[in-house]
Design a protein around this motif. Structure first.
Motif, PDB file in Angstrom:
ATOM      1  N   GLN A 187       0.833  -1.208   0.000  1.00  0.00           N
ATOM      2  CA  GLN A 187       0.000   0.000   0.000  1.00  0.00           C
ATOM      3  C   GLN A 187       0.860   1.247   0.000  1.00  0.00           C
ATOM      4  O   GLN A 187       0.632   2.184  -0.761  1.00  0.00           O
ATOM      5  CB  GLN A 187      -0.862   0.042   1.266  1.00  0.00           C
ATOM      6  CG  GLN A 187      -1.883  -1.035   1.374  1.00  0.00           C
ATOM      7  CD  GLN A 187      -3.069  -0.711   0.505  1.00  0.00           C
ATOM      8  OE1 GLN A 187      -3.338   0.453   0.228  1.00  0.00           O
ATOM      9  NE2 GLN A 187      -3.749  -1.730   0.053  1.00  0.00           N
ATOM     10  N   LEU A 188       1.837   1.237   0.883  1.00  0.00           N
ATOM     11  CA  LEU A 188       2.736   2.382   0.993  1.00  0.00           C
ATOM     12  C   LEU A 188       3.444   2.632  -0.327  1.00  0.00           C
ATOM     13  O   LEU A 188       3.506   3.750  -0.826  1.00  0.00           O
ATOM     14  CB  LEU A 188       3.783   2.112   2.073  1.00  0.00           C
ATOM     15  CG  LEU A 188       3.364   2.405   3.496  1.00  0.00           C
ATOM     16  CD1 LEU A 188       4.392   1.837   4.465  1.00  0.00           C
ATOM     17  CD2 LEU A 188       3.221   3.897   3.703  1.00  0.00           C
ATOM     18  N   ARG A 189       3.962   1.569  -0.884  1.00  0.00           N
ATOM     19  CA  ARG A 189       4.729   1.680  -2.106  1.00  0.00           C
ATOM     20  C   ARG A 189       3.866   2.266  -3.229  1.00  0.00           C
ATOM     21  O   ARG A 189       4.367   2.941  -4.120  1.00  0.00           O
ATOM     22  CB  ARG A 189       5.253   0.298  -2.499  1.00  0.00           C
ATOM     23  CG  ARG A 189       6.106   0.297  -3.714  1.00  0.00           C
ATOM     24  CD  ARG A 189       6.835  -1.008  -3.841  1.00  0.00           C
ATOM     25  NE  ARG A 189       5.933  -2.141  -4.030  1.00  0.00           N
ATOM     26  CZ  ARG A 189       6.349  -3.380  -4.227  1.00  0.00           C
ATOM     27  NH1 ARG A 189       7.638  -3.657  -4.247  1.00  0.00           N
ATOM     28  NH2 ARG A 189       5.489  -4.361  -4.377  1.00  0.00           N
ATOM     29  N   GLY A 190       2.579   1.993  -3.152  1.00  0.00           N
ATOM     30  CA  GLY A 190       1.663   2.515  -4.165  1.00  0.00           C
ATOM     31  C   GLY A 190       1.582   4.030  -4.180  1.00  0.00           C
ATOM     32  O   GLY A 190       0.991   4.613  -5.085  1.00  0.00           O
ATOM     33  N   ARG A 191       2.168   4.674  -3.174  1.00  0.00           N
ATOM     34  CA  ARG A 191       2.169   6.148  -3.161  1.00  0.00           C
ATOM     35  C   ARG A 191       3.147   6.706  -4.179  1.00  0.00           C
ATOM     36  O   ARG A 191       3.065   7.871  -4.541  1.00  0.00           O
ATOM     37  CB  ARG A 191       2.541   6.705  -1.776  1.00  0.00           C
ATOM     38  CG  ARG A 191       1.635   6.330  -0.653  1.00  0.00           C
ATOM     39  CD  ARG A 191       0.212   6.561  -0.987  1.00  0.00           C
ATOM     40  NE  ARG A 191      -0.450   5.288  -1.218  1.00  0.00           N
ATOM     41  CZ  ARG A 191      -1.522   5.128  -1.962  1.00  0.00           C
ATOM     42  NH1 ARG A 191      -2.039   6.158  -2.603  1.00  0.00           N
ATOM     43  NH2 ARG A 191      -2.064   3.964  -2.100  1.00  0.00           N
ATOM     44  N   VAL A 192       4.110   5.910  -4.588  1.00  0.00           N
ATOM     45  CA  VAL A 192       5.030   6.372  -5.636  1.00  0.00           C
ATOM     46  C   VAL A 192       4.702   5.601  -6.912  1.00  0.00           C
ATOM     47  O   VAL A 192       3.892   4.677  -6.908  1.00  0.00           O
ATOM     48  CB  VAL A 192       6.516   6.195  -5.234  1.00  0.00           C
ATOM     49  CG1 VAL A 192       6.855   7.103  -4.067  1.00  0.00           C
ATOM     50  CG2 VAL A 192       6.833   4.748  -4.909  1.00  0.00           C
ATOM     51  N   GLY A 193       5.327   6.010  -7.994  1.00  0.00           N
ATOM     52  CA  GLY A 193       5.020   5.342  -9.255  1.00  0.00           C
ATOM     53  C   GLY A 193       3.674   5.783  -9.801  1.00  0.00           C
ATOM     54  O   GLY A 193       3.022   5.059 -10.538  1.00  0.00           O
ATOM     55  N   ARG A 194       3.230   6.958  -9.413  1.00  0.00           N
ATOM     56  CA  ARG A 194       1.927   7.434  -9.869  1.00  0.00           C
ATOM     57  C   ARG A 194       2.057   8.310 -11.109  1.00  0.00           C
ATOM     58  O   ARG A 194       1.074   8.656 -11.738  1.00  0.00           O
ATOM     59  CB  ARG A 194       1.245   8.210  -8.760  1.00  0.00           C
ATOM     60  CG  ARG A 194       1.080   7.365  -7.532  1.00  0.00           C
ATOM     61  CD  ARG A 194      -0.160   7.735  -6.779  1.00  0.00           C
ATOM     62  NE  ARG A 194      -0.802   6.513  -6.335  1.00  0.00           N
ATOM     63  CZ  ARG A 194      -2.104   6.378  -6.132  1.00  0.00           C
ATOM     64  NH1 ARG A 194      -2.900   7.394  -6.341  1.00  0.00           N
ATOM     65  NH2 ARG A 194      -2.588   5.239  -5.740  1.00  0.00           N
ATOM     66  N   GLY A 195       3.270   8.709 -11.418  1.00  0.00           N
ATOM     67  CA  GLY A 195       3.466   9.476 -12.637  1.00  0.00           C
ATOM     68  C   GLY A 195       4.198   8.598 -13.641  1.00  0.00           C
ATOM     69  O   GLY A 195       4.292   7.382 -13.488  1.00  0.00           O
ATOM     70  N   ALA A 196       4.731   9.232 -14.691  1.00  0.00           N
ATOM     71  CA  ALA A 196       5.372   8.446 -15.735  1.00  0.00           C
ATOM     72  C   ALA A 196       6.840   8.154 -15.412  1.00  0.00           C
ATOM     73  O   ALA A 196       7.453   7.294 -16.040  1.00  0.00           O
ATOM     74  CB  ALA A 196       5.277   9.179 -17.063  1.00  0.00           C
TER      75      ALA A 196
END
Ligand code: ADP
Ligand code: MG
Length: 887
Positions: free
Chosen positions: A763-772
């Protein structure tokens, strides 16, 4: 004595826990009725226990139970009448002490209603006789047990056994399974007490106390034959015994000589003196345990083996007749230790319970189910689970309850849960709900207004939701999707469909920060739609703001209402709630969902979960929901590179952060969650770390801070600064776990990663990798050796290997078990004695099919062939989950 006559003593004893609170009340005065807690569940529990002894007084028990209904949430006046009624009903069943009987009179005397003084006056009048009521048909004399305060409800097995004993003395065995353990041959008072202290008071307790594992003792080996690293059974003669004084304590060394002259060294590092006596030189024994190499010069050893004496003069013959010895010559059950009861003795007791009482275990599952699924009779399954004969090979291989016996017991457990879910789902579906228009045109329009096209998965979820919304029955759907799969957009589409029909939509999030984040993203997505107003309601709003927000909600000016569980609380009134979206449902549990649903005229419900819940658990938790899955991510994501660092490699992790910052990106630094009760420490740790980073590690970089002690406003400001890029690093406790959406943040550093669950890290990791841009997740581990042990490394490796939330969740589930996986906060998750969700998926599926089919064909379980099932079902769930009535 016939059953119809009841068993006064047993009944009195069973009901006696009710006397405690009543006695307290008679001392304190009826005016103190507000202090009583948890009366309804207490009465329910006690009544349940008393039922077998009620004889023809069943109706009285029903009435007794009825008096306590709703007690705990009732206002004072209602409580007083309820207590009076309760005492009257109780007095109709058993003799109650005078001071308690007075409580009933008290309430009916008009003058005594309000003043505590008159209460104590009345209680002080000793010469009044027992209240007589229409139900008081008894002329029994008072028995000592009926007034005994000794029976503390905190010792249920002892109580149950005592009730059963009293019943038996009265010549009555309503249920043979409740026979006290000391009625078994070979169980005297000493062993009885030891069993009781482990919660084993009745033969039923013994039958349901299954072996933890099995040992195959059908074959003996010689020392030479015994493979290293495996359990073996070896017989021999004690050749030599020695107690060695070691640096720390003593150890016992025994040299065993087998019949071919091979030697085995037996070692004990903890032992009782009695063991030494049993192991005299020359004694013939059989031992069972793991064979290892490595005793001085390489002789084979066994540490802490099970030891059994061989029959004197029995020579080579191991007892092989299972009836004569249950500890050797068969697949042997190994039970959890009962202090003071040797394993062999316990086995004998278990054998008697099984032989004499297992046949009383009735099958409550419908005959059709048993036949279709080829399930064993329960009695046979339990018998085999204890002493595998038919299933010996399976048990020997699995070394724990397995095969058909396990399947039968797990099936019943899972079936009961699924039956509850099926009934609940039916309860929801039959009630009329709202039929939204949800036309294709409005869907088109709504989807077009979003900044990007929906993914295929989002599209089909919106389609399924719209279809549900059009139906006149309430929607009950689960939207399951990995982090970042775009659930918010789907929820928004559903919300707008409701809003277009003049209804309000609620979005409930588990934390304030997530509610705030949802509000922000919804407002952003709705920039083009000035006509849709999004309002936030949380507990940390100031009184005036909250009042204002609630006015908008009540008046209908707020179209989409986002909030925490505050939304489900009493003072939030909706004008016209049509759709409730619940994010991260498993944190709320069944009850919150129910209370939110009561806010509208049966609103549609969409449950979203960002935690990828393995299918097994999803079925168990959400078995009453239809499911949509978002199994693809929006385009343009690049994978996140994850690496685990030891504390000593900290600088290298910081280098990665520096590189990203230099490229204009932003970073999260996440600190482990601390207990709710330690929020102050949380604040300190977070502040200290921020200061340390600002001074020692990233000078000249603006660093923000979010944590659990901030007000909503402070937190909002901090989030906004980070979102706008004014702060380049955000130090955070796990409050950012879900929902935070800052596409420019490309690196996350997690301190003490070993303290997190894998799913949480995901879940935490999902906070990054949101852009290209390519993103990084850096997992730092603690400094102490234990934390950075092989197990922790193994666990965190999964994070390096995959970004598939479902795989991670499965790994987590396997490593930690469902309880921990789901956290302690969720409610409504039943615990299983036999079934294991990770291994019993197939059984779960079968049980689910049968349970749902049954409810389809007999929606209220009214058919006579389902009567036993209905009773068992109600007994099992009463007071734990109001499954059948939620919603
Ligand atoms: P979830 O709640 O499922 O974790 P979000 O709803 O927060 O995911 O969405 C994650 C990110 O993806 C957000 O920045 C959102 O704006 C973006 N997003 C959602 N759907 C799409 C889409 N169809 N195309 C592009 N970006 C999308
Ligand atoms: Mg989300």
């Amino acid at each position: 004595m016939t059953r119809g006559g009841g068993a006064p003593e047993a009944l009195a004893l069973a009901l006696s826990p009710l006397l405690q609170p009543l006695r307290l009340l008679s001392r304190a005065g009826l005016a103190r009725v507000a202090v009583l807690r948890e009366i309804e569940p207490l009465v329910q529990r006690v009544v349940e226990q008393a039922r077998p002894y009620a004889g023809d007084l069943e109706a009285g028990l029903d009435r007794l139970e009825e008096t306590a209904r709703g007690f705990d949430s009732a206002p004072e006046a209602r409580r007083r009448t309820a207590i009076a009624a309760l005492v009257r009903e109780l007095a109709g069943l058993v003799d109650v002490p005078e001071e308690i009987a007075a409580l009933a009179r008290d309430e009916s005397t008009p003058t005594s209603k309000t003043t505590p003084t008159s209460t104590s006056n009345t209680t002080a009048t000793p010469n009044s006789t027992r209240t007589s009521t229409p139900t008081s048909n008894s002329t029994r004399t008072s028995t000592p047990t009926s007034t005994s305060p000794r029976d503390s409800p905190s010792r249920p097995p002892a109580r149950r056994a005592a009730i059963a004993a009293a019943a038996q003395k009265a010549g009555l065995t309503p249920d043979p399974l409740l026979t006290p353990v000391d009625h078994l041959r070979g169980v005297g008072p000493a062993i009885r007490d030891k069993l009781r202290s482990k919660g084993l008071g009745t033969v039923q307790d013994l039958l349901l106390n299954l072996p933890r594992r099995y040992e195959d003792r059908r074959k003996r080996r010689t020392v030479a034959e015994a493979p290293l690293g495996e359990r073996s059974v070896i017989a021999g003669t004690v050749a030599w015994i020695d107690e060695v004084r070691a640096r720390r304590g003593r150890r016992l060394e025994v040299r065993l000589r087998d019949d071919e002259g091979g030697y085995l060294m037996l070692l004990w590092f903890h032992y009782r003196p009695s063991l030494v006596q049993r192991l005299r030189t020359g004694a013939r024994i059989v031992v069972s345990g793991d064979v290892r190499a490595g005793w001085r010069g390489g002789a084979k050893t066994m540490s802490h083996p099970d030891v059994e004496p061989l029959e004197p003069g029995g020579g080579d013959a191991l007892p092989s007749d299972p009836a004569s010895d249950d500890s050797f010559g068969r697949v042997v059950p190994v039970y959890a230790d009962v202090e003071g009861v040797p394993a062999r003795t316990y086995r004998r007791i278990a054998r008697r319970a099984v032989d004499e009482y297992a046949r009383h275990l009735a099958d409550v599952l419908p005959r059709g189910v048993l036949e279709r699924r080829e399930l064993w009779p329960l009695a046979e399954a339990v018998r085999e689970a204890h002493f595998p004969d038919r299933s010996a090979d399976v048990a020997a291989t699995a070394q724990r309850p397995a095969g058909e016996p396990h399947r039968r017991m797990a099936f019943e457990e899972l079936f009961m849960v699924q039956l509850g879910l099926a009934l609940r789902r039916r309860g929801v579906k039959v009630e009329p709900g709202i039929a939204f228009r949800a036309t294709e045109e409005s869907i088109e329009r709504i989807v077009k207004s979003l900044p990007w096209p929906l993914t295929r998965a989002q599209r089909s979820s919106v389609g399924a939701i719209a279809q549900d919304m059009r139906k006149p029955e309430p929607m009950n759907r689960l939207l399951q999707g990995d982090v970042g799969s775009g659930k918010t957009a789907v929820a928004l589409c559903a919300a707008l469909l409701a809003v277009e029909d003049g209804y309000q939509a609620a979005l409930m999030a588990p934390t304030e920060i997530l509610a705030e984040q949802h509000t922000r993203s919804l407002r952003r997505l709705l920039r083009e739609r000035r006509d849709v107003h999004v309002e936030l309601v949380t507990g940390s709003l100031g009184a005036r703001e909250r009042a204002h927000a609630e006015r908008l909600v009540r008046g209908g000016a707020a179209h989409i209402v986002v909030g925490t569980h505050a939304l489900a609380e009493e003072d939030t009134d909706f004008h016209k709630l049509g759709l409730a979206v619940i994010d991260e449902q498993h944190r709320f549990g069944v009850m919150t969902r129910a209370s939110l649903m009561k806010k509208g005229a049966r609103p549609d419900v969409l449950v979203m979960t960002a935690t990828p819940i393995p299918r097994t658990l999803a079925l168990t938790l959400y078995g009453d929901l239809d499911v949509s899955v978002l199994d693809e991510l929006p385009p343009g994501r690049t994978p996140i590179a994850t690496r685990v660092y030891r504390d000593a490699q900290r600088e290298r992790a910081y280098d990665v952060v520096r590189r990203e910052l230099k490229a204009g990106r932003q970073a999260y630094v996440v600190l482990p969650l601390v207990e709710e009760s330690e929020k102050l420490a949380d604040l300190k740790a977070a502040t200290k770390e921020r200061d340390r980073l600002a001074v020692d590690v990233f000078p000249d970089i603006p660093i923000g801070l979010v944590h659990g002690r901030q007000s909503a406003q402070e937190r909002n400001e901090a989030m906004d600064r980070f979102l706008r890029g004014e702060d380049r690093i955000l130090v955070a406790t796990t409050v950012i776990e879900v929902g935070v959406d800052v596409p420019n943040a490309t690196v996350m550093l997690v301190e003490h990663a070993e303290r997190f669950g894998l799913s949480q890290l995901h879940q935490l990791r999902g906070r990054v990798g949101r852009g290209a841009a390519k993103s990084h997740c850096l997992l730092l581990t603690g400094t102490s050796g234990a934390e950075w042990g092989p197990a922790a490394r193994e666990r965190l490796k999964v994070m390096e290997e995959t970004t598939d939330g479902f795989r991670i969740a499965e790994a987590d589930l396997e490593l930690r078990g469902p309880g921990e996986f789901l956290g302690t906060r969720q409610s409504g998750m039943p615990d299983f004695a036999v079934a294991e969700l990770t291994r019993d998926q197939a059984i779960l599926q079968e049980a689910r099919e049968e349970a749902f089919a049954l409810v389809q064909s007999d929606p209220d379980l009214r058919k006579p062939e389902n009567e036993a099932l209905r009773d068992a079902f109600h007994n099992r769930w009463r007071g734990r989950l109001s499954l059948a009535r939620v919603g």
